[in-house]
Write a protein that holds these residues in place. Sequence first.
Motif, PDB file in Angstrom:
ATOM      1  N   LYS A   6      19.358 -45.327   4.002  1.00 31.37           N
ATOM      2  CA  LYS A   6      20.229 -46.470   3.697  1.00 31.37           C
ATOM      3  C   LYS A   6      20.419 -46.615   2.196  1.00 31.37           C
ATOM      4  N   SER A   7      19.332 -46.448   1.441  1.00 33.17           N
ATOM      5  CA  SER A   7      19.417 -46.553  -0.014  1.00 33.17           C
ATOM      6  C   SER A   7      20.311 -45.459  -0.588  1.00 33.17           C
ATOM      7  N   ASN A  10      23.906 -46.340   0.322  1.00 30.29           N
ATOM      8  CA  ASN A  10      24.404 -47.445  -0.487  1.00 30.29           C
ATOM      9  C   ASN A  10      24.743 -46.998  -1.900  1.00 30.29           C
ATOM     10  N   LYS A  17      11.287 -46.193  10.296  1.00 32.21           N
ATOM     11  CA  LYS A  17      11.845 -47.276   9.470  1.00 32.21           C
ATOM     12  C   LYS A  17      11.930 -46.848   8.011  1.00 32.21           C
ATOM     13  N   GLN A  18      10.885 -46.162   7.532  1.00 33.52           N
ATOM     14  CA  GLN A  18      10.895 -45.710   6.149  1.00 33.52           C
ATOM     15  C   GLN A  18      12.017 -44.693   5.919  1.00 33.52           C
ATOM     16  N   ASP A  36      19.554 -52.377  -6.956  1.00 36.75           N
ATOM     17  CA  ASP A  36      18.647 -53.279  -6.265  1.00 36.75           C
ATOM     18  C   ASP A  36      19.367 -54.563  -5.860  1.00 36.75           C
ATOM     19  N   GLU A  59      23.166 -57.475   0.070  1.00 35.45           N
ATOM     20  CA  GLU A  59      23.827 -56.798   1.191  1.00 35.45           C
ATOM     21  C   GLU A  59      25.308 -56.565   0.913  1.00 35.45           C
ATOM     22  N   ARG A  76      14.754 -44.452   7.707  1.00 33.61           N
ATOM     23  CA  ARG A  76      16.008 -45.207   7.764  1.00 33.61           C
ATOM     24  C   ARG A  76      16.304 -45.898   6.455  1.00 33.61           C
ATOM     25  N   ASP A  77      15.298 -46.583   5.872  1.00 29.32           N
ATOM     26  CA  ASP A  77      15.495 -47.309   4.618  1.00 29.32           C
ATOM     27  C   ASP A  77      15.836 -46.365   3.477  1.00 29.32           C
ATOM     28  N   ASP A  78      15.183 -45.184   3.462  1.00 36.59           N
ATOM     29  CA  ASP A  78      15.489 -44.200   2.418  1.00 36.59           C
ATOM     30  C   ASP A  78      16.935 -43.718   2.535  1.00 36.59           C
ATOM     31  N   GLU A 110      21.597 -54.109  -2.836  1.00 40.42           N
ATOM     32  CA  GLU A 110      20.839 -54.069  -1.580  1.00 40.42           C
ATOM     33  C   GLU A 110      20.362 -55.461  -1.188  1.00 40.42           C
TER      34      GLU A 110
END
Length: 331
Positions: free
Chosen positions: A41-42, A45, A34-35, A254, A260, A37-39, A257
């Motif tokens: 994703k950031s 984005n 998950k971490q 920020d 969305e 994935r989030d990294d 995100e």
Amino acid sequence: MSAEILKQIEAIDTKIKTHTLEKTRLEQLIRGLKQKRDDLKSIYNRKIADEQESWEVWIDEFPWSEKIKEVLVKTFGLQEFREHQLAAINATLSKKDLILLMPTGGGKSLCYQLPAMIESGLTLVISPLIALMDDQINKLRNLGIIAYKMATGEAAETKKNVYGYLNKKIGPPIKLLYISPEMLAKSKKLVSALQTCHKARNLNRIAIDEVHCCSEWGHDFRPDYRYLGLLKNLFEGVPLIGLTATATAFVLNDVREILEIPAAIVVKAPFDRSNLCYKIMSKPSKFNECIQLLNEIITDFQNSSGIIYAISIKECEDIAKALREIKIVQE
């Protein structure tokens, strides 16, 4: 017999321990994934957002170009757009998500008020202060534009008009509806009515004033602004336009995100004001010396207006009293 039961219990305990260890390992693996994935994703984005930074394409001619010029003059009484207003208006009329960074007094409000006059239907405006809503609504009504706000304690007639329009499109054809983020977060009745309006294809866009309040890194964070992250799910396909005069690049990322809207176009107006001059001076440590310095500054600008800021009410009162005593300011 008892020994056999004991063996079964021990066997089950062993399986429990084995599965517990396996569960712990899986939970750690999931957290790591998950971490990661989030990294990613950031990073994605930010790259998408960087690709959207260019605003020049939004000052070309569009099917509505003549109409917006006509509304600018006839409805708002203005002769030309300020810098970057046209780009923001064209982007939001093209149903693009947009973040507009523009200095105070630069004309941010026009960038959603004018588009509201081009299309039939409603523009929802989320604003943090009732006083700001009232000020804008009064100005709009003076221009003949139908605008309302929904807040705690609104008159029964106002509620009747708003809910009648949102639910059934009866009553005054409201162009702009102002609400606070707290109202959106707490009023299920209002959210339901807005969803009805959306299903009827009558909700054109959502404008979020002071959008930096979404971010904990913003200087004016408001917890209920976090609820606005649900807007894209509640009102699928409705473009957002976030407006702020104060946001760093980190805060803007920020905000994208949180809301969305990773591919949101960012329009940044320059903050240099040709009519303003900046000068930094050291503040004297003694109060009397501060008053003397203020005296000199005010004397140099006798026919001008100005604002003196202080960190407390008492200090404001002390400064005002001292300036009155030397007849620099009037009662």
